[in-house]
Scaffold this active site. Structure first.
Site, short mmCIF file in Angstrom:
data_model
loop_
_atom_site.label_atom_id
_atom_site.label_comp_id
_atom_site.label_asym_id
_atom_site.label_seq_id
_atom_site.Cartn_x
_atom_site.Cartn_y
_atom_site.Cartn_z
N HIS A 117 7.64 6.70 9.76
CA HIS A 117 6.48 6.46 10.61
C HIS A 117 6.56 5.05 11.22
O HIS A 117 7.54 4.32 11.04
CB HIS A 117 5.18 6.74 9.86
CG HIS A 117 4.93 5.89 8.64
ND1 HIS A 117 4.80 4.52 8.69
CD2 HIS A 117 4.78 6.23 7.33
CE1 HIS A 117 4.57 4.05 7.47
NE2 HIS A 117 4.57 5.07 6.62
N LYS A 121 1.84 7.49 4.53
CA LYS A 121 1.99 8.92 4.76
C LYS A 121 0.62 9.60 4.85
O LYS A 121 0.40 10.49 5.66
CB LYS A 121 2.80 9.51 3.61
CG LYS A 121 3.13 10.95 3.81
CD LYS A 121 3.68 11.56 2.54
CE LYS A 121 3.64 13.07 2.65
NZ LYS A 121 3.67 13.75 1.39
N HIS A 173 -2.66 3.80 -3.33
CA HIS A 173 -2.72 5.20 -2.90
C HIS A 173 -4.08 5.86 -3.08
O HIS A 173 -4.31 6.95 -2.59
CB HIS A 173 -1.65 6.03 -3.63
CG HIS A 173 -0.26 5.68 -3.21
ND1 HIS A 173 0.47 4.67 -3.80
CD2 HIS A 173 0.51 6.17 -2.21
CE1 HIS A 173 1.64 4.58 -3.20
NE2 HIS A 173 1.69 5.46 -2.24
N CYS A 207 -4.71 4.42 -8.44
CA CYS A 207 -3.82 3.39 -7.90
C CYS A 207 -4.53 2.71 -6.74
O CYS A 207 -5.09 3.39 -5.87
CB CYS A 207 -2.52 4.04 -7.43
SG CYS A 207 -1.59 3.00 -6.30
N HIS A 251 7.60 2.06 8.90
CA HIS A 251 9.02 1.94 8.56
C HIS A 251 9.80 1.38 9.76
O HIS A 251 10.67 0.52 9.62
CB HIS A 251 9.62 3.29 8.18
CG HIS A 251 8.90 3.99 7.07
ND1 HIS A 251 8.35 5.24 7.22
CD2 HIS A 251 8.61 3.61 5.81
CE1 HIS A 251 7.77 5.60 6.08
NE2 HIS A 251 7.91 4.63 5.21
N CYS A 301 2.10 5.06 -11.25
CA CYS A 301 1.76 5.70 -9.97
C CYS A 301 3.04 6.27 -9.36
O CYS A 301 3.97 5.51 -9.06
CB CYS A 301 1.12 4.70 -9.00
SG CYS A 301 0.94 5.43 -7.35
N CYS A 356 3.77 4.96 -5.73
CA CYS A 356 4.46 3.65 -5.70
C CYS A 356 5.75 3.69 -6.51
O CYS A 356 6.55 2.77 -6.41
CB CYS A 356 3.59 2.56 -6.33
SG CYS A 356 2.04 2.22 -5.53
N LYS A 359 -3.43 0.02 4.82
CA LYS A 359 -2.00 0.07 5.15
C LYS A 359 -1.65 1.45 5.69
O LYS A 359 -2.02 2.46 5.10
CB LYS A 359 -1.19 -0.21 3.89
CG LYS A 359 0.30 0.02 4.05
CD LYS A 359 1.04 -0.26 2.75
CE LYS A 359 2.49 0.10 2.87
NZ LYS A 359 2.91 1.22 2.05
N1 MSP Z 1 12.01 2.95 -1.53
C1 MSP Z 1 11.21 1.78 -1.61
C2 MSP Z 1 11.99 0.54 -1.22
C3 MSP Z 1 13.22 0.29 -2.04
S1 MSP Z 1 14.09 -1.10 -1.51
C4 MSP Z 1 15.24 -1.36 -2.67
C5 MSP Z 1 10.00 1.93 -0.69
N2 MSP Z 1 10.16 2.77 0.33
S2 MSP Z 1 9.05 3.13 1.44
O1 MSP Z 1 9.55 4.27 2.16
O2 MSP Z 1 7.78 3.23 0.85
O3 MSP Z 1 9.12 1.99 2.48
C6 MSP Z 1 8.66 0.74 2.20
C7 MSP Z 1 8.84 -0.22 3.36
O4 MSP Z 1 8.53 0.37 4.63
C8 MSP Z 1 7.85 -1.34 3.23
O5 MSP Z 1 8.23 -2.30 2.32
C9 MSP Z 1 7.85 -1.85 4.65
O6 MSP Z 1 9.00 -2.60 4.87
C10 MSP Z 1 7.87 -0.56 5.44
N3 MSP Z 1 6.51 -0.08 5.67
C11 MSP Z 1 5.96 1.09 5.23
N4 MSP Z 1 4.67 1.18 5.66
C12 MSP Z 1 4.37 0.08 6.37
C13 MSP Z 1 3.26 -0.36 7.10
N5 MSP Z 1 2.15 0.34 7.17
N6 MSP Z 1 3.36 -1.54 7.75
C14 MSP Z 1 4.50 -2.29 7.74
N7 MSP Z 1 5.56 -1.93 7.06
C15 MSP Z 1 5.52 -0.76 6.34
O7 MSP Z 1 9.02 1.26 -0.91
#
Ligand code: MSP
Length: 539
Positions: A31, A317, A166, A163, A34, A140, A143, A314
């Site tokens: 999304h 999903k 979430h 959590c 990411h 959680c 997370c 934040k």
């Molecule tokens: N799989 C773990 C990370 C492991 S790294 C060794 C994880 N994945 S995640 O799919 O949840 O993605 C997390 C990352 O996506 C966040 O740390 C951030 O960099 C980015 N973001 C996800 N949602 C976000 C926002 N709403 N805003 C900005 N960045 C975001 O955690």
């Protein structure tokens, strides 16, 4: 992965500028949040390539753990099938679409990763950094994180706890686990942070980590024995490694740890780990402690970005805007998308996306200030000089001010984007320069000078148009890391390739050298850089 082979750095030994993104969970499609981190890393690494440095940009996917396992089950496929499908159909295509020039894409289910992970944890086990114990406490799955009771919110019943991220009930875990002696690393970590004040950025993130580590750290449960979607512990295969301990190692397994010492020496330690602020502790506390335990050097910087927010929360999903990255790129274009989020939200702080704000910036900054400047200059060189760029006959103070403006914008952007990761500040400096060039044309009024047919009049007109075109030459180089397709179109329209070579080959160091664009270059009108927007699609 647009530029995989061009930027390969294998074989050399000087340290490379190595930047990583988090590896993303593939329980769902990517999304806006990411894409935000991944585009930021791409701009940072493209900027360093433009400096002429060796660069290595890594992204990838985090494929183990309960969250993925349950998603696959709910969809009636095996976890591996689920991951393969999402990676190939959703994640890699989006990065390609957004012109992300990553040099590698690591998946934690690849054997090049899992083999090394087993060696790494075996090594820690042999060093007595890992011991067997029992864990009981909240967890959680969203997370994939063990929680402290104090961090939880009250749920619907007296027993239910939620959590805080979430807003969903946590699960109570009670199982035999292996533990990593994290508690032993508090003092060493504090010493390291003190000796390396830039290790965690921004300052708010650093303070949060310091406060956390100043309290006593607890040992970390690093294995799970109630499901099997993970990397088995080599000495006790009834357990799989906790997904975060597996995932963090991607930064070294992809860089040649344990498989290619020469490459590893060139790449490790990483220059920058980009992370969202939600996963800061994993990267700034647990990961450094694991590396210390293994006797490996620590990354140079961990930089946390803020969150893209939806309705004060934040973006995740469960609370998406309903707008996907491709909804925005199909309306605004890929380059405007790459530009917008970095320009609109200071890196490190939270920000919200708004269709209106994006539209306003597109129209005023990209289409009017920048796009119109490029097309006006090309049109005038076409009309008054048959498309052959004239030499600057007699540059004076006004022209010197533009040359100085380019040098200032370049130096500022180089520091802000290349060093401080202040993308908004760097882009502001570049667009300040674009405004300055517009102001110059407004003052010099080349369309009026063009009416003067005398030798002097022609010389003045030549000087003005050369100056504007040369300013655009510098702008194309500065914007190339941010908007590569647009910069390329501008480069083509300036006819710059014939005299200066490819845009990608221009270095930051020479970009402020005034007069690089050769007189005689063939300037053509080319495509409109930022066409007028269609009506906003109905949502
Ligand atoms: N799989 C773990 C990370 C492991 S790294 C060794 C994880 N994945 S995640 O799919 O949840 O993605 C997390 C990352 O996506 C966040 O740390 C951030 O960099 C980015 N973001 C996800 N949602 C976000 C926002 N709403 N805003 C900005 N960045 C975001 O955690």
């Amino acid at each position: 992965m647009a530029a995989t082979s061009d930027h390969s750095t294998t074989g050399a030994t000087a340290p490379a500028y190595y930047v990583s993104t988090p590896i993303y969970y593939v329980n769902d499609r990517p999304h806006l949040g990411h894409a935000y981190t991944t585009v930021a890393g791409d701009v940072l690494t493209r900027w360093h390539r433009q400096r002429g440095e060796k660069v290595w940009y890594l992204t990838g996917t985090d494929e183990h753990g309960q969250k993925i396992m349950r998603t696959a089950e709910a969809n009636g496929v095996s976890p591996q099938e689920w991951c393969d499908k999402l990676v190939e159909e959703a994640w890699k295509p989006l990065w390609e679409h957004l012109e992300i020039a990553n040099d590698d894409f690591i998946r934690t289910t690849q054997q090049r990763h899992t083999d090394r992970v087993q060696e790494f944890v075996q090594d820690l086990y042999d060093k007595d950094e890992i011991y067997k114990g029992g864990y009981s406490g909240p967890y959680c799955v969203g997370c994939e994180e063990f929680k402290l009771p104090a961090e939880l919110l009250d749920g619907a019943t007296e027993d239910e706890k939620l959590c805080a991220v979430h807003k969903r009930p946590v699960e109570w875990l009670e199982e035999e686990n292996y533990f990593f002696r994290l508690s032993a690393y508090g003092p060493k970590l504090l010493e390291f942070y003190a000796a390396n004040p830039d290790f965690i950025q921004p300052a708010s993130a650093r303070n949060e980590v310091l406060r956390f580590v100043e309290q006593d750290l607890k040992d970390l449960s690093i294995s799970r024995s109630t499901f099997n979607w993970g990397v088995p512990l080599p000495w006790d295969e009834k357990h799989v490694l906790y997904v975060w301990v597996d995932a963090l190692q991607n930064y070294i397994t992809a860089a040649g740890y344990g498989s290619d010492p020469e490459r590893f020496a060139e790449l490790w330690p990483a220059s920058v780990h980009l992370v969202g602020k939600d996963i800061l502790r994993f990267h700034a506390v647990i990961w450094p402690a694991m590396l210390m335990a293994a006797g490996l050097p620590l990354p140079k910087r961990v930089v946390a970005n803020g969150w893209l927010m939806v309705g004060g929360e934040k973006m995740s999903k469960s609370n998406l805007t309903g707008i996907s990255p491709t909804d925005l790129t199909s309306h605004f274009g890929v380059d405007a998308y790459r530009y917008y989020f970095l320009r609109a939200i200071p890196f490190g702080t939270d920000g919200s996306f708004s269709w209106e704000d994006f539209t306003a910036r597109y129209t005023s900054e990209l289409a009017n200030d920048f796009g119109n400047l490029a097309s006006r200059v090309a049109a005038m060189v076409g009309k008054y000089f048959d498309g052959a760029l004239p030499a600057a006959a007699a540059p004076g103070d006004a022209e010197q001010a533009i040359a100085d403006g380019l040098a200032t914008a370049l130096a500022t952007a180089d520091r802000k984007i290349g060093e401080e990761l202040d993308f908004a500040g760097g882009l502001a400096a570049i667009f300040e320069f674009v405004k300055q060039v517009n102001g110059y044309l407004t003052e010099q009024e080349p369309w009026k000078v063009a009416k003067d047919d005398s030798e002097q009049g022609r010389a003045r007109l030549a000087t003005i148009l050369y100056t504007a075109a040369e300013a655009l030459r510098g702008t194309a180089v500065m914007l190339n890391p941010v908007m590569p397709s647009t910069a390329e179109k501008l480069w083509t329209s300036l006819g710059a390739e014939a005299g200066l070579g490819a845009l990608a080959a221009q270095t930051i160091a020479t970009t402020a050298d005034w007069g690089r664009l050769p007189a005689g270059s063939t300037v053509t009108k080319g495509e409109i850089l930022f066409p007028r927007l269609e009506e906003k699609p109905a949502s």
